[in-house]
Design an enzyme around this catalytic site. Structure first.
Site, PDB file in Angstrom:
ATOM      1  CB  CYS A  71      -0.921  -0.005   1.228  1.00 62.43           C
ATOM      2  SG  CYS A  71      -2.247   1.218   1.153  1.00 62.43           S
ATOM      3  CG  ASP A  74      -3.401   0.259  10.642  1.00 60.92           C
ATOM      4  OD1 ASP A  74      -2.337  -0.114  11.185  1.00 60.92           O
ATOM      5  OD2 ASP A  74      -3.438   1.149   9.780  1.00 60.92           O
TER       6      ASP A  74
END
Length: 223
Positions: free
Chosen positions: A7, A136
């Site tokens: 990412c 996360d």
């Protein structure tokens, strides 16, 4: 084998390297405060290096309808990753506007989350139509990209949605995820030489240490 998502890519050569490694998904950040953010025009160019059967994911944070529709119209993204404060209903509503599958990032804080509370949140997003959930690390001032890990013992073992693990992953610790109840790994800062600039050696080491993947030299040359 766990699926891999790289990412925060901002350069064509980094996407080509990821593709050569067989990465399953490429994440582009459409959140202007992020040092990894790209514009729609930049994203159009980067998307040319993403071949069929590799998913292109748009990471957005509390985005407006107009901005999301502009991304969906201008860039051939496959999945929307909601990484802000979006409720289940808001994710479902906005994803329906652009007719895309979606995932939701949950920022995990050990001081207020337990496996049970995380599981309850996952079920709410499942009911709203999420395809997967991303876990996360929580940071009071950042929506992801912290480079920090959360307590992995908080990951539910019976999630109704596939779990994507993010936060503080590196080539050195990725092997520790082998027995975790997660479907995929999402890495950004752990494979960088600078924010938004990926390091080819770290990218290759991460893939190798995660799943024993070596580089395939047939990289895309489309941008």
């Amino acid at each position: 084998m766990k699926k891999l998502k790289y990412c925060g890519l901002t350069r064509c050569e980094d996407i080509q390297q990821a593709v050569a490694l067989g990465v399953d998904a490429i994440g582009l950040v459409f959140y202007p405060p992020s040092p990894r953010a790209v514009s729609i025009e930049q994203a159009k160019q980067l998307a040319q290096a993403v071949p069929a059967f590799t998913s292109l994911v748009a990471l957005v944070v509390n985005i407006s309808d107009d901005e999301l529709m502009a991304i969906a119209k201008g860039v051939g993204v496959d999945v929307i990753q909601f990484h802000g404060d979006e409720s289940p209903d808001e994710c479902q509503r906005q994803a329906s506007l652009v007719n895309k599958r979606w995932i939701k990032a949950l920022r995990i804080d050990a001081t207020r989350h337990t496996p049970t509370s995380i599981l309850a949140l996952i079920r709410e997003y499942q009911m709203a139509g999420a395809s997967s959930i991303l876990l996360d690390a929580y940071h009071a001032d950042k929506f992801g990209g912290t480079g920090e890990r959360f307590d992995w013992s908080l990951i539910p073992t019976d999630s109704p949605l596939p779990i994507i693990l993010a936060g503080g992953l590196t080539p050195d610790n990725v092997a520790m995820t082998a027995d975790l109840p997660v479907y995929a790994l999402d890495v950004s800062g752990g494979i960088e030489s600078a924010k938004g600039i990926k390091d080819a050696r770290k990218m290759a080491e991460f893939a190798k240490n995660a799943n024993g993947i070596s580089a395939n030299k047939n990289a895309s040359k489309n941008c």
